[in-house]
Design an enzyme around this catalytic site. Structure first.
Site, PDB file in Angstrom:
ATOM      1  CG  LEU A   1       0.863  14.931 -16.050  1.00  0.00           C
ATOM      2  CD1 LEU A   1      -0.516  14.881 -16.700  1.00  0.00           C
ATOM      3  CD2 LEU A   1       1.845  15.698 -16.929  1.00  0.00           C
ATOM      4  NE  ARG A   2       0.377   7.482  -9.902  1.00  0.00           N
ATOM      5  CZ  ARG A   2      -0.397   6.914  -8.973  1.00  0.00           C
ATOM      6  NH1 ARG A   2      -1.361   7.630  -8.396  1.00  0.00           N
ATOM      7  NH2 ARG A   2      -0.219   5.668  -8.609  1.00  0.00           N
TER       8      ARG A   2
ATOM      9  CB  THR B   1      -4.767   8.046  -2.914  1.00  0.00           C
ATOM     10  OG1 THR B   1      -3.482   7.582  -3.308  1.00  0.00           O
ATOM     11  CG2 THR B   1      -5.771   6.903  -2.973  1.00  0.00           C
ATOM     12  CG  PHE B   2      -0.218  12.780  -5.013  1.00  0.00           C
ATOM     13  CD1 PHE B   2       0.930  12.507  -4.293  1.00  0.00           C
ATOM     14  CD2 PHE B   2      -0.349  14.049  -5.571  1.00  0.00           C
ATOM     15  CE1 PHE B   2       1.919  13.468  -4.121  1.00  0.00           C
ATOM     16  CE2 PHE B   2       0.622  15.022  -5.410  1.00  0.00           C
ATOM     17  CZ  PHE B   2       1.767  14.734  -4.680  1.00  0.00           C
TER      18      PHE B   2
ATOM     19  CD  GLU C   1      -2.816  -1.338   0.175  1.00  0.00           C
ATOM     20  OE1 GLU C   1      -2.923  -0.400  -0.634  1.00  0.00           O
ATOM     21  OE2 GLU C   1      -3.489  -2.383   0.085  1.00  0.00           O
ATOM     22  N   GLY C   2       0.364   2.297  -0.687  1.00  0.00           N
ATOM     23  CA  GLY C   2       1.122   3.532  -0.842  1.00  0.00           C
ATOM     24  C   GLY C   2       0.937   4.517   0.309  1.00  0.00           C
ATOM     25  CG  PHE C   3       2.928   8.792   1.858  1.00  0.00           C
ATOM     26  CD1 PHE C   3       3.549   8.489   3.058  1.00  0.00           C
ATOM     27  CD2 PHE C   3       2.561  10.104   1.631  1.00  0.00           C
ATOM     28  CE1 PHE C   3       3.794   9.476   4.009  1.00  0.00           C
ATOM     29  CE2 PHE C   3       2.793  11.097   2.565  1.00  0.00           C
ATOM     30  CZ  PHE C   3       3.412  10.788   3.756  1.00  0.00           C
TER      31      PHE C   3
ATOM     32  CG  ASP D   1       5.513  18.082  -5.563  1.00  0.00           C
ATOM     33  OD1 ASP D   1       6.340  18.997  -5.391  1.00  0.00           O
ATOM     34  OD2 ASP D   1       5.553  17.306  -6.539  1.00  0.00           O
TER      35      ASP D   1
END
Length: 433
Positions: free
Chosen positions: A292-293, A391-392, A55-57, A374
């Site tokens: 911009l992912r 999610t970011f 899982e990410g941050f 960011d």
């Protein structure tokens, strides 16, 4: 049940832990070091947790809110402290620098977190409480999967899959435990669960007498009625104030390159328990911000990700609409794609800015710190445009909702090449207080 006065005293004494440990940074959330001492009516218990390594941050931040709210509810019955799991290297942290055993104070204001529920860093737990944990519950699905209809249930079962723990000859259990050696669990069980996190409150109070409990795979916990539409969810979210040192770096970048400051932008920070903003009160800096992912999204969400040329055209329309000349870019794109995108936007008559730390600064900030900087800069823009179901982007939208931006300037995303110009925009989440 201990009295309301004792609850308050316990929360305040827990808050002072961070001064004792030397963690105060002189910001809004200063704890008091001259508090009277009160003894809790019941012994303090400790809740530790971890999340699936993949899982990410930003999803981990959401899991924290579930566990923190559960600890808040636990403290209505008996005193509990949430032990914060150290951050380790995550999938999106790909710079190659050392990024293990990172304390929460590196990324978040821990004194702010403590205004929601009693918390402490894992390293402080090791120093002041114990070098082990009494019981690990490894949360897992039920062997038969979903039964066709939703119902809450929990049961200690055989492990469905091989867990990341093994029992030693002395009876103790060895696991990953954030990369710390010589840290063990006295007991271990696999716990099949499909339940809301408030149900775990009752389980811990009524079915466990252990002083310290470790919930592994805590992403299994479900918000339930305390989802993003609820005041409880937003209360936990508002408590997650970024660390002052990261906010300061973002603020300096805004001032130096984007003509932006909190007083002019009407984004001045207050203690979150007192901060109540209405939509439109925040103005934002004279720039647009774009998340911009790229990378994994180029194949995971191919339909919803635009080409660089199309992305540049779309953001130019936003800049023109809001009469802005500067764009702040947050992206995981490789350097050649960043260069190409910047040239396309600059060709349309706009300036593009991107925060890029020096190698020395990166060693200090870590990838997670750079990501937060960011997000902080994006959150202060007059207009923000994000990426589909990222999610970011969600976390930036939440920051802007907390600060009081108009939702039309917050809940936007780029459209993929195959979607056309009128693609579905993000759901607007009203902050509930």
């Amino acid at each position: 049940m201990f009295s309301f006065l004792m609850q308050i005293a316990f929360l305040l004494s827990t808050l002072s832990l961070h001064l004792i440990s030397g963690h105060n940074d002189g910001n809004l959330y200063q704890a008091k070091d001259n508090l009277p001492e009160f003894g809790p009516a019941k012994p303090t218990r400790y809740l530790l947790y971890d999340v699936n390594p993949g899982e990410g941050f930003n999803l981990r931040r959401d899991v924290y809110m579930r566990v923190a709210n559960m600890v808040k509810f636990l403290n209505e019955v008996e005193p509990w402290v949430l032990v914060l799991p150290p951050w380790g290297r995550l999938y999106h942290w790909q710079s190659g620098i050392q990024q293990t055993k990172q304390p929460w104070r590196h990324f978040f204001d821990v004194n702010s977190l403590a205004l929601l529920a009693p918390v402490m860093e894992f390293e402080d737990y090791l120093k002041t409480v114990a070098k082990d944990v009494d019981h690990v519950y490894y949360l897992q699905r039920f062997k038969g999967g979903w039964s066709g209809k939703w119902e809450e249930k929990m049961e200690i079962c055989e492990c469905v899959e091989q867990p990341r723990y093994r029992q030693l000859g002395n009876g103790l259990w060895e696991g990953q435990f954030f990369g710390y050696e010589n840290f063990y669990a006295k007991k271990f069980d696999c716990l099949s669960a499909q339940a809301y996190y408030v149900t775990f409150k009752d389980f811990l109070v009524n079915n466990s007498t252990d002083r310290s409990v470790f919930l592994d795979r805590a992403e299994t916990l479900i918000h339930g009625r305390y989802s993003e539409w609820s005041p409880e969810w937003w209360t936990a979210r508002r408590s997650m104030v970024f660390a002052k040192q990261l906010r300061d770096i973002g603020d300096k970048f805004r001032k130096d390159f984007l003509d932006s400051d909190d007083q002019s932008d009407k984004t001045e920070l207050e203690v979150w328990t007192q901060m109540k903003r209405k939509h439109g009160e925040a103005k934002g800096g004279p720039y647009a911000a774009l998340h911009l992912r790229r990378k994994d999204y180029l194949y995971a969400h191919k339909k919803e990700v635009p080409s660089l040329e199309n992305a540049a055209k779309q953001i130019a329309k936003y800049l023109k609409k809001y009469k802005l000349k500067k764009l702040f870019l947050s992206t995981d794109a490789p350097a050649d794609q960043v260069k190409e995108f910047k040239e396309l936007v600059e060709k349309a008559g706009y300036e593009v800015f991107k925060y890029t730390p020096t190698s020395k600064d990166l060693e200090i900030l870590k990838d997670g710190g750079v990501a937060i900087i960011d997000q902080w800069i994006c959150a202060h823009a007059q207009i923000f445009v994000g990426t589909y179901v990222s999610t970011f982007s969600f976390r930036i939208q939440e920051e802007r909702e907390i600060m009081g931006f108009n939702q039309e300037a917050t809940f936007n995303r780029l459209c993929g090449d195959e979607e056309g110009k009128d693609c579905e925009q993000p759901t607007k989440w009203d902050m509930k207080l």
